[in-house]
Scaffold this motif. Sequence first.
Motif, PDB file in Angstrom:
ATOM      1  N   TYR A 106       6.148 -17.933   6.724  1.00  0.00           N
ATOM      2  CA  TYR A 106       5.955 -17.410   5.375  1.00  0.00           C
ATOM      3  C   TYR A 106       6.561 -16.008   5.294  1.00  0.00           C
ATOM      4  N   ARG A 107       7.043 -15.662   4.111  1.00  0.00           N
ATOM      5  CA  ARG A 107       7.580 -14.321   3.898  1.00  0.00           C
ATOM      6  C   ARG A 107       7.015 -13.778   2.582  1.00  0.00           C
ATOM      7  N   ILE A 108       6.311 -12.656   2.679  1.00  0.00           N
ATOM      8  CA  ILE A 108       5.589 -12.091   1.543  1.00  0.00           C
ATOM      9  C   ILE A 108       6.038 -10.652   1.310  1.00  0.00           C
ATOM     10  N   ARG A 109       6.203 -10.287   0.051  1.00  0.00           N
ATOM     11  CA  ARG A 109       6.520  -8.905  -0.333  1.00  0.00           C
ATOM     12  C   ARG A 109       5.395  -8.373  -1.209  1.00  0.00           C
ATOM     13  N   VAL A 110       4.952  -7.159  -0.919  1.00  0.00           N
ATOM     14  CA  VAL A 110       3.863  -6.519  -1.659  1.00  0.00           C
ATOM     15  C   VAL A 110       4.397  -5.247  -2.306  1.00  0.00           C
ATOM     16  N   VAL A 111       4.043  -5.032  -3.567  1.00  0.00           N
ATOM     17  CA  VAL A 111       4.429  -3.810  -4.260  1.00  0.00           C
ATOM     18  C   VAL A 111       3.156  -3.049  -4.642  1.00  0.00           C
ATOM     19  N   LEU A 112       3.111  -1.781  -4.254  1.00  0.00           N
ATOM     20  CA  LEU A 112       1.980  -0.913  -4.564  1.00  0.00           C
ATOM     21  C   LEU A 112       2.384   0.086  -5.639  1.00  0.00           C
ATOM     22  N   LYS A 113       1.389   0.611  -6.331  1.00  0.00           N
ATOM     23  CA  LYS A 113       1.598   1.767  -7.200  1.00  0.00           C
ATOM     24  C   LYS A 113       0.762   2.915  -6.645  1.00  0.00           C
ATOM     25  N   ILE A 114       1.408   4.059  -6.424  1.00  0.00           N
ATOM     26  CA  ILE A 114       0.771   5.185  -5.754  1.00  0.00           C
ATOM     27  C   ILE A 114      -0.086   5.976  -6.734  1.00  0.00           C
ATOM     28  N   VAL A 119      -5.231 -10.956   4.177  1.00  0.00           N
ATOM     29  CA  VAL A 119      -4.475  -9.699   4.186  1.00  0.00           C
ATOM     30  C   VAL A 119      -4.369  -9.132   2.770  1.00  0.00           C
ATOM     31  N   ILE A 120      -4.079  -9.976   1.803  1.00  0.00           N
ATOM     32  CA  ILE A 120      -3.934  -9.491   0.429  1.00  0.00           C
ATOM     33  C   ILE A 120      -5.273  -8.975  -0.099  1.00  0.00           C
ATOM     34  N   SER A 121      -6.331  -9.689   0.199  1.00  0.00           N
ATOM     35  CA  SER A 121      -7.660  -9.219  -0.203  1.00  0.00           C
ATOM     36  C   SER A 121      -7.967  -7.865   0.437  1.00  0.00           C
ATOM     37  N   GLY A 122      -7.630  -7.737   1.716  1.00  0.00           N
ATOM     38  CA  GLY A 122      -7.859  -6.479   2.407  1.00  0.00           C
ATOM     39  C   GLY A 122      -7.016  -5.348   1.848  1.00  0.00           C
ATOM     40  N   LEU A 123      -5.792  -5.641   1.394  1.00  0.00           N
ATOM     41  CA  LEU A 123      -4.949  -4.611   0.797  1.00  0.00           C
ATOM     42  C   LEU A 123      -5.575  -4.070  -0.483  1.00  0.00           C
ATOM     43  N   HIS A 124      -6.121  -4.949  -1.303  1.00  0.00           N
ATOM     44  CA  HIS A 124      -6.792  -4.500  -2.530  1.00  0.00           C
ATOM     45  C   HIS A 124      -7.963  -3.583  -2.182  1.00  0.00           C
ATOM     46  N   SER A 125      -8.738  -3.979  -1.180  1.00  0.00           N
ATOM     47  CA  SER A 125      -9.880  -3.160  -0.765  1.00  0.00           C
ATOM     48  C   SER A 125      -9.431  -1.813  -0.221  1.00  0.00           C
ATOM     49  N   GLU A 141      -8.181   0.668  -2.924  1.00  0.00           N
ATOM     50  CA  GLU A 141      -9.202   1.223  -3.798  1.00  0.00           C
ATOM     51  C   GLU A 141     -10.261   2.012  -3.036  1.00  0.00           C
ATOM     52  N   ASN A 142     -10.514   1.630  -1.795  1.00  0.00           N
ATOM     53  CA  ASN A 142     -11.590   2.267  -1.016  1.00  0.00           C
ATOM     54  C   ASN A 142     -11.113   2.557   0.402  1.00  0.00           C
ATOM     55  N   GLY A 143     -10.023   3.278   0.516  1.00  0.00           N
ATOM     56  CA  GLY A 143      -9.459   3.552   1.834  1.00  0.00           C
ATOM     57  C   GLY A 143     -10.284   4.542   2.615  1.00  0.00           C
ATOM     58  N   ALA A 150      -6.199   8.148   6.369  1.00  0.00           N
ATOM     59  CA  ALA A 150      -5.128   7.162   6.290  1.00  0.00           C
ATOM     60  C   ALA A 150      -4.045   7.665   5.350  1.00  0.00           C
ATOM     61  N   LYS A 151      -2.782   7.399   5.684  1.00  0.00           N
ATOM     62  CA  LYS A 151      -1.672   7.874   4.868  1.00  0.00           C
ATOM     63  C   LYS A 151      -1.711   7.290   3.455  1.00  0.00           C
ATOM     64  N   LEU A 152      -2.017   5.998   3.354  1.00  0.00           N
ATOM     65  CA  LEU A 152      -1.993   5.348   2.053  1.00  0.00           C
ATOM     66  C   LEU A 152      -3.361   4.818   1.633  1.00  0.00           C
ATOM     67  N   GLY A 153      -4.288   4.721   2.554  1.00  0.00           N
ATOM     68  CA  GLY A 153      -5.588   4.148   2.232  1.00  0.00           C
ATOM     69  C   GLY A 153      -6.284   4.890   1.098  1.00  0.00           C
ATOM     70  N   GLY A 154      -6.780   4.119   0.102  1.00  0.00           N
ATOM     71  CA  GLY A 154      -7.448   4.725  -1.036  1.00  0.00           C
ATOM     72  C   GLY A 154      -6.494   5.385  -2.004  1.00  0.00           C
ATOM     73  N   ASN A 155      -5.199   5.145  -1.854  1.00  0.00           N
ATOM     74  CA  ASN A 155      -4.222   5.873  -2.655  1.00  0.00           C
ATOM     75  C   ASN A 155      -3.233   4.948  -3.361  1.00  0.00           C
ATOM     76  N   PHE A 156      -3.640   3.712  -3.621  1.00  0.00           N
ATOM     77  CA  PHE A 156      -2.708   2.818  -4.308  1.00  0.00           C
ATOM     78  C   PHE A 156      -3.449   1.686  -5.000  1.00  0.00           C
ATOM     79  N   TYR A 157      -2.728   1.070  -5.936  1.00  0.00           N
ATOM     80  CA  TYR A 157      -3.120  -0.209  -6.524  1.00  0.00           C
ATOM     81  C   TYR A 157      -2.097  -1.241  -6.067  1.00  0.00           C
ATOM     82  N   VAL A 158      -2.539  -2.460  -5.811  1.00  0.00           N
ATOM     83  CA  VAL A 158      -1.600  -3.557  -5.551  1.00  0.00           C
ATOM     84  C   VAL A 158      -1.168  -4.104  -6.905  1.00  0.00           C
TER      85      VAL A 158
END
Length: 549
Positions: free
Chosen positions: A8-16, A91-97, A100-102, A106-114
């Motif tokens: 599988y190949r997945i791409r994720v886009v975040l908003k900072i 993984v995707i569920s964990g990225l949302h968490s 929002e609640n990093g 962490a460099k990006l934790g708590g600092n983005f929306y998926v």
Amino acid sequence: MAHHFRLYRIRVVLKIRKSVSLHAFHAPVVYAVLCEANGRGFEIKPAIPDGMMQDAPEQCRTELREGDEYAFGFSLLAGSEQEGNSRISAVISGLHSLGENGHRGAKLGGNFYVVKEQDLVSGHVLTNDAQPTPLPVDRLTAEIQRLAEAKELTLRFTSPLRCQRPDKARTVGHHYVDRYWCDAAALCQRMQTRQRQVGYQPPPDLFSDSDLSPHSCEVIRNHLAWLDVTYGMQDDKTSLGGCFGRLKLRILDPAVIPILVWGQYVGVGANPKFGFGRFRIEELGPDATACTRSSSLISLAFRHPAADNIAARYDIESGRLSEKIRELHAGQHEPGEPQEVWIDQGKRRRLLSIPPRLDRALQRCVNDILAPAIDRFLENSSLAYRKGLNRTTAAKRIRDAWHQGYQWALKADFSKFFDSVDHGQLKDSLDAYVNDDELVELVMKWVRCGSPEDDVGLPTGAVLSPLLANIFLDSFDEYVESQGRRLVRYADDLMLLFRTQDEAAAVYAEAAEAANRLSLTLSSVALPGACHPLQFLNPVSPPWTPWWE
């Protein structure tokens, strides 16, 4: 035909949410994000999923602003569709968490929306009820068939190839495959071993499944460029380098072709979880499943308000810079004719090739986004054209070395350096450091337009030339330092420092070899004497003992 896997190949886009600074090489940050996301998704300790290989395409992007999008991705090998769906969903569920609640630190934790999860195989955006699609075996088979009669193939490594040489091929400072040594057949044998470990076997109706011979292929041209990167805390840095660039292979046994085709998707060499060792066979064209940047570096370089500030700095007529930027995005920009100006430098004259004002402004935009990123890759011995470093820094380094016992030195420079830079090697280095074809081609247009000769030289009056000089000479710095030598380099002037007189010949030979590999020549070698303090870039350095006494 046995295929005990799904890919599988997945791409994720975040908003900072808030601005953040990153290293120019993003693999460690993406790795940490995926580990934490997987842990949260399965409610376990953070760990990278088994069979996952990350994609970190946004190399050389060091600043993320509030509201910016940021892309990364991953490939996943799974034994069944059920397993693949479960792992990707977690993984995707964990990225949302995490977004929002990093956790703190962490460099990006708590600092983005998926904002997007994209299935790169089907091309569809994943929704709550959508299931990702594994890479069809038919696609692999079609690629194998397209190359069945190929006699030559070009592998372009888009993530670091980190593959150890056999013991007999290792030299001081060179333990890995690089520009100077590569056994293509051995590399392919490693691919075959890895593929068998994950359950892949090539189609028997096309080629046999026998072990590859040590003569299955050979290197025709090696255009790999080593990129040395560090990551981690300031007092606990980890060095992790590898090669980007191209290998042109001669195919001697067609059985190697299915190995190479599948190798594109699982990589080769060490650190596959970091996404290392990924390549594309260029004869197949672009990879439709590639994980791409959210924005090209060109778009980032010319966005406002940075471009507005540059227009004011160069006193560009209102609207002209924006017009040129639109032409550039449309692929219609051609550099203007440079102006040639002679200047006196002591006993000799030097020819400057100065681009028109609009091109200087455009180059400044590119320089301002690239320079902070490239700075993170350069060696400590490189002291020119870098923020916070200067001639005084160079003098201090020499004094410190003297007090540490480096009381012998060779002073040298590169003969006609700016007229001698090979464009092919420069482009190889840019491909490695920048990893953005659109921007590399733009930079090379400027280089070719103002260079003193076809395919050779840097335009000495161009805004980008100092940065390009440091990029080009970084492999020289790395080689000299890998031999255990102390180096202080300021542009094309350098000092080679050593402890004993007996080292002088070896030190010079090593530096001359490193220069020769770049088609450069060391000249103006001087040995400082004890009665006359060495003048290196004007500041006075410590007294030295002449080696001839």
